[in-house]
Write a protein that holds these residues in place. Sequence first.
Motif, PDB file in Angstrom:
ATOM      1  N   GLY A  89       0.835  -1.204   0.000  1.00 20.86           N
ATOM      2  CA  GLY A  89       0.000   0.000   0.000  1.00 20.86           C
ATOM      3  C   GLY A  89       0.863   1.244   0.000  1.00 20.86           C
ATOM      4  O   GLY A  89       0.578   2.224  -0.704  1.00 20.86           O
ATOM      5  N   PHE A 100      -7.036   2.024   3.759  1.00 16.62           N
ATOM      6  CA  PHE A 100      -6.657   2.238   2.370  1.00 16.62           C
ATOM      7  C   PHE A 100      -7.800   2.894   1.599  1.00 16.62           C
ATOM      8  O   PHE A 100      -7.611   3.878   0.879  1.00 16.62           O
ATOM      9  N   ASN A 109      -8.054   7.121   0.620  1.00 23.03           N
ATOM     10  CA  ASN A 109      -8.166   7.644  -0.742  1.00 23.03           C
ATOM     11  C   ASN A 109      -9.422   8.470  -0.940  1.00 23.03           C
ATOM     12  O   ASN A 109      -9.397   9.498  -1.615  1.00 23.03           O
ATOM     13  N   GLN A 112       1.616   0.690 -10.348  1.00 22.14           N
ATOM     14  CA  GLN A 112       0.447  -0.087  -9.899  1.00 22.14           C
ATOM     15  C   GLN A 112       0.395  -1.433 -10.600  1.00 22.14           C
ATOM     16  O   GLN A 112       0.115  -2.460  -9.987  1.00 22.14           O
ATOM     17  N   THR A 122       2.208   2.051  -3.553  1.00 17.12           N
ATOM     18  CA  THR A 122       1.236   2.655  -4.467  1.00 17.12           C
ATOM     19  C   THR A 122       0.909   4.092  -4.072  1.00 17.12           C
ATOM     20  O   THR A 122       0.886   4.984  -4.915  1.00 17.12           O
ATOM     21  N   MET A 123       0.688   4.326  -2.775  1.00 12.74           N
ATOM     22  CA  MET A 123       0.243   5.654  -2.361  1.00 12.74           C
ATOM     23  C   MET A 123       1.378   6.664  -2.403  1.00 12.74           C
ATOM     24  O   MET A 123       1.198   7.814  -2.756  1.00 12.74           O
ATOM     25  N   TYR A 162      -0.801  12.564   1.073  1.00 13.82           N
ATOM     26  CA  TYR A 162      -0.362  11.370   0.342  1.00 13.82           C
ATOM     27  C   TYR A 162       1.058  10.977   0.722  1.00 13.82           C
ATOM     28  O   TYR A 162       1.350   9.800   0.889  1.00 13.82           O
ATOM     29  N   GLY A 170      -0.077   8.378   3.341  1.00 17.27           N
ATOM     30  CA  GLY A 170       0.151   7.235   2.456  1.00 17.27           C
ATOM     31  C   GLY A 170       1.608   6.814   2.430  1.00 17.27           C
ATOM     32  O   GLY A 170       1.941   5.665   2.175  1.00 17.27           O
TER      33      GLY A 170
END
Lengths: 645, 357, 219
Positions: free
Chosen positions: A427, A502, A506, B70, A430-431, A463, A467
Amino acid sequence: MAAKLRAPGLLRAGVLTLVGIAFAAILDLTVRAATNAEPLVNGEAITLVALLAAPFFFLGGLGAFDEWLYWASGKPSRPEDHSGHGATSWKDYFRVNTDHKVIGVQYVVTSFFFMLVGGLLAMLVRAELAAPGAQFVDPNTYNGLFSVHASLMIFLFIIPVFAGMANYVLPLMIGAPDMAFPRLNALSFWMLPIAGVMMTLSFFAPGGSFATGWTAYAPLSTEVPMGQMFFTIGVQFAGASSIATALNFLVTIITMRAPGMSFWRMPLLVWANFATSLLVVIATPFVAASQLFVLLDYALGFNFFNVERGGDVLMYQHVFWFYSHPAVYIMMLPGFGIISEVLAVKSRKPIFGYRMMAFSLLAIVLLGFTVWAHHMFVSGMQPWIRVPMMITTAIIAVPTGIKIFSWLATIWRGVLHLDTPMLWSLGFITMFVLGGISGVMLAIIPIDIHVSDTYFVVAHIHYVLYGGSVFTIFAGIYYWFPKMTGRMFDERLGKVHFWMTFVSFNLTFAPMHLIGVQGMPRRVADYTEQFAGWNMFISLASFLLGLSTLVFVYNVVASWRGGTRAEANPWRAMTLEWQVSSPPPIFNFDAVPTVVGGPYEYGVPGAVHGVFRPAGQPDPHAKEPAGASARADAAGATHHGGTET
Amino acid sequence: MGSEQVKTSRESRIELFKMLGIGAVASVIGIIAGLAIDWFPIQASEEAKQIDSLWDLLLGVSVPVFVLVQAIVLYCVWKFRVRPGEEDKDGPPIHGDTKIEMIWTAIPAIILLVLCVYAYLVLEDIEGAKADTMDVRVVGEQFTWTFYYPGEDGKEIASKELYLPVNRSISFDVQTKDVLHDFWVPAFRMKIDAVPGTTQHVRATPTREGTYPVVCAELCGLGHAVMRQNARVVSGAAFETWLKEQPGKTNPGATAGNQGSAGQPAGLSGKELFTSVQPTCSSCHTLADAGSNSSTGPNLDDALEGKSEEYIRQGILEPDQQIAAGFSAGIMPPNYDETLKPEEVDALVKYLAKVTK
Amino acid sequence: MEAAAVPIGHGHGHAHGHDAPGHDHHGHEHHGPPPANKSSRVDAPMLGMLLFIISEVMVFGAFFTAYFFIRIVQGQEWPAEGDHLPKLIAGINTLILVSSSFTLHWAEVSIKENNRRGLQAGIASTFLLGATFLFIQINEYVNIGFAPQDHAQGTIFYGLTGLHGAHVLIGLLALLTVTIRAFRGHFSAHDHRGIEIPGIYWHFVDVMWIVVYLTVYII
Ligand code: HEA
Ligand code: HEA
Ligand code: CUA
Ligand SMILES: [Cu+2]
């Protein structure tokens, strides 16, 4: 009673704090009487002096200085007898404890406490912003809410929680019995609650809490009510704490590595904290100085920022950002270290490009000092500084990209164990990339001219910080939870926590990109009708985000008290902290292990990182927990260089 | 190990290409979606056009980077997650590959440098001097903007509303009387801080007639959120007419009452004035009758209950004479005596006295 | 604070006269930690002090940044119109402070030769010279004729010299400690780290003064 009062501890600390306040009052009255100041009794001045003086009395009462005063007064020195080590009951966490593992837990728990307080303030911010117009706080309180929110999150959560986790595992990882300066370590910790309590209590100051954002730009910060000083002075304590810890880490890493632990065999978490500590030692003095300037202007009428008398307002921003840009990497690099640990173990593969991972950390440290003015593209500074700073800022994405791609290559073709720590790590990747990309957009000057000081920046902040940093913190807490508490956490709740966070994360912060570009400025309690829909949506999502945090709190508390016992090495990891019992024995090792290979040799047949036998007789099978073995201290009886200088 | 590695690297390559394919498709979808979003407020200046297309370019670069990452993460999760029976297995001990590492260092570096060069060109363009520029002096103070136009024989013309002629380059000279503010017209995309002791410059060429918000974008204290005014872009002719109607500003004290609430059509009712004079009273005060619910200043329903007209007049004209409990001085704009006409003040006072009885 | 070095290494314990071996046996359930491996030739407290000095240099760096902005970026007259900086007295004061570095060095050399009298004389005169410096500095403040509240130049002047003065004060406290211990018979030819480490700090304070003096008074 008297004996209890004389012994170091919370009681003596409380009494001495009162003495400190009285001392401040007397000092202030004396000076005012001597200089014929009007009026004689000035509550603000007394509070100000008390804010500066009382913490030292508190620390003294707690016993943080006892040994040093003893030493300084010329008495024969008292060697450290290690009686301050270890914790047998919860009470041991409330005294000056010199055990790095106890200090680590103190740090982590304290910083999560302030995270909850800061999060609660964020909930109030979102409640106020749910609809345009005033809901339930006045603008002054609102400005205070987000200022204290950000200050607590940054100075009392992200920075110290990383220091706390590293405090716990770093000495274990490098095969050291403790940190280099255990008493300094304890002092570093105890300065934190002081800073945190000060910032939180600012709400009770006359005129409300500090309300100028976590950036406290002058000249506004020199002209507002008293509450501002709770930030100005609080930051001094938080900053001193971080500098002392960083110095301690550097000395520990340089002088106390186990035999065979060359720099190129150190786990990347150690590398990351090495890099971070360099940043802290060099950059943090600047924030201390910037707030000292504000203090002098505010309290003594100096003219650092008073343009009528020749002061320079932009100087504040240069000095502040010369710290606070590196600070954002102080808040990210230790997280990078955590992710490297978790990904290698959970994909059962060596870290891809280990050396480049270490070099890119150092590159970020170096570049980090050359980009501060990207926070000042619209500040009215000399225009020519902007383009060079845009280029360095963009270039910083390159070493960061190296890290991202190396992690991807690490999980590529691995055997991925998708449990809670791993979910947080993935996670994070990606963030954080999303946050990094919005950072690169901000670095592009023409775009920044439009979106600076809007919700687009607020989206970027969260973020990268939520994140990014917070996800790595959760990854690390879950990963080392068995080591730190000796218990396993509830895996199911861990996953619920991850997915809830998560998704709601977002939902909360992604729309902020849009409303920012559309023109909603940040730091406003009230906004135009146009943004009402999105703000309501964001507020609702943010409450879900708040709830998800409570799942985590429940999981930690319940598992700590009643989780199943953890084995020494539940993740089959190679780094040294997993080779001792969970939690580790009081002095970490019976004898310092010898390091014979890299830290991430997963999949290499017969590879070993450290061996727990006296040096000279490497034994590839020596992987059983050392803490459990050899309690008979065959080696332990002959040495002990407990030296006191 | 040799032959095994050959095999694995070929397999690896096929997988990689498969994934790059998926990534490319996803990127295209992502870029289209990104461009479809209506990101910006109305585009009303030359600069806005350039910044908006720079934004589109950035989306075109960023989305593939994001999608690539991703795609790899998801593919790994799907393809390489531990299967039953593999719990004790380890992955292949790959330690690195210098060639790949050089590629992923070089490509982002090149992309970023290209972006920087392009951004530099855009910056030069939007900030470069233009022919036939008009100067407007913008002065911020807690919590209002005042705009000054060059008038005849060196006198300046002050206005609370920013009137601008369309299609003419404007150079704003931005100043402040107290703390930092930031002059921002989102529709123009341009902003600059107002820094005590200096004059800052920012340019814009409005290209579209209409009314757009002027926003203060730098935290400047309690009233920061309400430091909003209007910019009216009008035709060149309309602008000249408007400018002629404005009295010159020689000495603010002497002309007080004559100028200022420029642009306010005369004869508004007290209630209308309450929500339209700049900055609006309703942005700070709660007043049930006017439907406002702000709390920067005192709730006038309570504070003025049963108060005399004289009291109210003083509260408006000399707000710092008497500070309402729980509030501090210096927040309510001190210059309504300059910016409002005496009739307007009268109307406001009468209105407030009536509705708070 | 750097003196808080606890177990740093095995070989180390013997460098300290007062570190009697055997103090750490407390029965069986509580034994001490294993000796840490010494992975660098640098001494831990020494390294700690050096890092601390780096961060101190950065604090001064921030104040010099302020100086730079006021004097160069803003281009303010220096010193402010009508003000006068006592270059000569400050110069003499500089000599006093610099000479204290030499007396400190003398003290260090003496104890390495086990010359306790030399140590005591050296350290005491260092302390006195430092105190004299501070006294003259305060006297200068009283007589200089402008205040930090007057103008930005005054702010910077008092800021830089005051910051330095605060460091002198801290250094004096450290020296006081060392003096007390020197007169109580501590330290020996083998055990003088307790002088060396505050000593580095004092030398740093001296060097910093030279920089402050040159930038504030001379150029
Ligand atoms: C953890 C904290 C953190 C981190 C890591 C970052 C990282 C970055 N930040 Fe951020 N930033 C903040 C925290 C952080 N920031 C905060 C708190 C503020 C607001 C302060 C305030 O005003 O209150 C801020 C504000 C801020 C601004 C000022 C905005 C303004 O006020 O106008 C800018 C402008 O340049 C910026 C840029 C960047 C960049 C370029 C990075 C880079 O380091 C990001 C690099 C990473 C990537 C780019 C992703 C991975 C890379 C790849 C996958 C390679 C390929 C990529 C490309 C080719 C694009 N940040
Ligand atoms: C690490 C840093 C961090 C973190 C984790 C967060 C977390 C959150 N932040 Fe924050 N934020 C910042 C750093 C951070 N923020 C910074 C630096 C700024 C800029 C400030 C400035 O402009 O100066 C900012 C500004 C900021 C703003 C803009 C304010 C403005 O400009 O006007 C907003 C608005 O929505 C916001 C919201 C949130 C939300 C909803 C969360 C959520 O993630 C919070 C989740 C909730 C919890 C974690 C609490 C859950 C617990 C409970 C509900 C019970 C508590 C119980 C007890 C205490 C007993 N933040
Ligand atoms: Cu003016 Cu914000
Ligand atoms: Cu930055």
